[in-house]
Design a protein around this motif. Structure first.
Motif, short mmCIF file in Angstrom:
data_model
loop_
_atom_site.label_atom_id
_atom_site.label_comp_id
_atom_site.label_asym_id
_atom_site.label_seq_id
_atom_site.Cartn_x
_atom_site.Cartn_y
_atom_site.Cartn_z
N LYS A 1 0.83 -1.21 0.00
CA LYS A 1 0.00 0.00 0.00
C LYS A 1 0.86 1.26 0.00
O LYS A 1 0.40 2.33 -0.38
CB LYS A 1 -0.92 0.02 1.22
CG LYS A 1 -2.06 -0.99 1.16
CD LYS A 1 -2.99 -0.81 2.34
CE LYS A 1 -4.18 -1.76 2.25
NZ LYS A 1 -5.11 -1.61 3.40
N SER A 2 2.10 1.12 0.46
CA SER A 2 3.02 2.26 0.47
C SER A 2 4.34 1.82 -0.14
O SER A 2 4.70 0.64 -0.09
CB SER A 2 3.24 2.77 1.90
OG SER A 2 3.75 1.75 2.73
N ASN A 3 5.07 2.74 -0.72
CA ASN A 3 6.31 2.41 -1.42
C ASN A 3 7.37 1.89 -0.45
O ASN A 3 7.49 2.37 0.67
CB ASN A 3 6.85 3.64 -2.15
CG ASN A 3 5.85 4.20 -3.14
OD1 ASN A 3 5.13 3.45 -3.78
ND2 ASN A 3 5.81 5.52 -3.27
N SER B 1 6.98 6.70 -6.94
CA SER B 1 7.45 5.39 -6.48
C SER B 1 8.93 5.21 -6.77
O SER B 1 9.64 4.55 -6.00
CB SER B 1 6.64 4.26 -7.14
OG SER B 1 6.64 4.41 -8.55
N SER C 1 3.54 1.30 -4.82
CA SER C 1 2.11 1.12 -4.64
C SER C 1 1.38 1.33 -5.96
O SER C 1 1.90 1.99 -6.87
CB SER C 1 1.59 2.12 -3.60
OG SER C 1 1.64 3.44 -4.14
#
Length: 317
Positions: free
Chosen positions: A63-65, A121, A140
């Protein structure tokens, strides 16, 4: 002939070594992206500068880099605003399929500018990387493809991307040369902290011949005809009431590669840049004939004098 590509252009088609993660504040730099379970699950073997053999369990999602360094580089950590030459392999985290890959040729590279961009990203994850490093990034869906499905390329809206990036070189973030006394009757240039120029045009009549003024005198390598330069630039018209740039790399937060003397570069800019040194900032006032681009790709007005401010950030080797 050297082939240069922008990672953004490559992505337009889409819209093991033991992991050695850098912690916050390591090597004197504060990273925006840290290592995590997803990036640590990726192995990317093979020599630096060659196409890696990439393996990871599928589906791989974040969900997050996240980023994990798998080959350590050397030198100063790369900061926001610095252009970076790199090789990259991009895979779909859901099924492991390769989406895009560099040629890994000695005479070609992709160019991105670290920091704010349309592909955070990658560009945010590369903050604090060093030249010679290989970095695995798991991006993400939001930061890799705006969470948009692309059926033609086999991309689902929830697919994460895996990027294996070899950092080949880095360049100046902005001209760092010594300030020079500006010429009279030339446009006034002021810059923000990140180097973005603002240009004030005098009320006098535009000059009828090419004018060149070095605003910052760099001390780096001297530019020759045929060199591929890493530059940031802004171009504005001289005489229109609306002085908005007709072309600017600064507004896109991405440096550019130009070949001095090529048909895709105006004769005026090529004349102005030959003999200058890396680190210089050059002001160029070009009448229409000098601002025209031989291959027709230029954005300068055909009926107006053009004013350019160019930061010479490096020469692609």
């Amino acid at each position: 002939m050297r082939k240069t590509t922008a990672l953004i252009a490559a992505l337009a088609l889409l819209a093991s070594l033991t992991a050695c993660a850098s912690g916050p504040g390591s090597n004197g730099c504060d990273p925006l992206v840290s290592s995590g379970n997803a990036s640590s699950a990726v192995t990317a073997t093979g020599k630096f500068g060659t196409a890696p053999k990439v393996k990871f369990p599928t589906p791989l999602y974040t969900k997050s880099n996240e980023k994990t360094q798998v080959i350590a580089g050397k030198g100063a950590p790369i900061q926001d605003g610095q252009p970076v030459a790199l090789d990259v392999t991009i895979l779909n985290g859901t099924n492991g399929k390769v989406l895009q890959s560099s040629s890994y040729a000695a005479d070609g590279f992709s160019l991105v500018t670290v920091g704010k961009s349309s592909i955070p990203s990658v560009t945010e994850a590369l903050r604090c990387a060093t030249v010679g490093s290989r970095v695995v990034i798991v991006g993400s869906p939001k930061d890799s493809h705006s969470g948009q499905a692309d059926d033609a390329n086999g991309i689902g809206k929830n697919d994460s991307f895996v990027y294996v990036v070899d950092v080949r070189n880095s360049f100046l973030a902005k001209a760092d040369g010594a300030n020079q006394i500006p010429q009279n009757d030339m446009p006034l240039v002021v810059t923000t902290a990140d180097g973005t120029p603002g240009i004030s045009i005098p009320s006098s009549t535009a000059p009828k011949s090419l004018k060149i003024d070095v605003l910052k005198q760099g001390s780096g390598t001297k530019v020759k005809t045929g060199n591929y330069l890493i530059v940031q630039y802004t171009g504005v018209p001289w005489s229109l009431t609306d002085k908005k740039p007709f072309d600017s790399t600064w507004s896109e937060h991405q440096a550019s590669v130009i070949q001095v003397g090529a048909a895709s570069v105006s004769t005026g800019l090529s004349k102005a840049l030959v003999g200058q040194r890396v680190g210089s900032q050059v002001l160029v006032v070009a009448p229409p004939k000098d601002a025209a681009v031989a291959d027709g790709s230029g954005k300068a007005p055909t009926d107006n004098t053009s004013v350019y401010v160019v930061d010479i950030l490096g020469i692609a080797q």
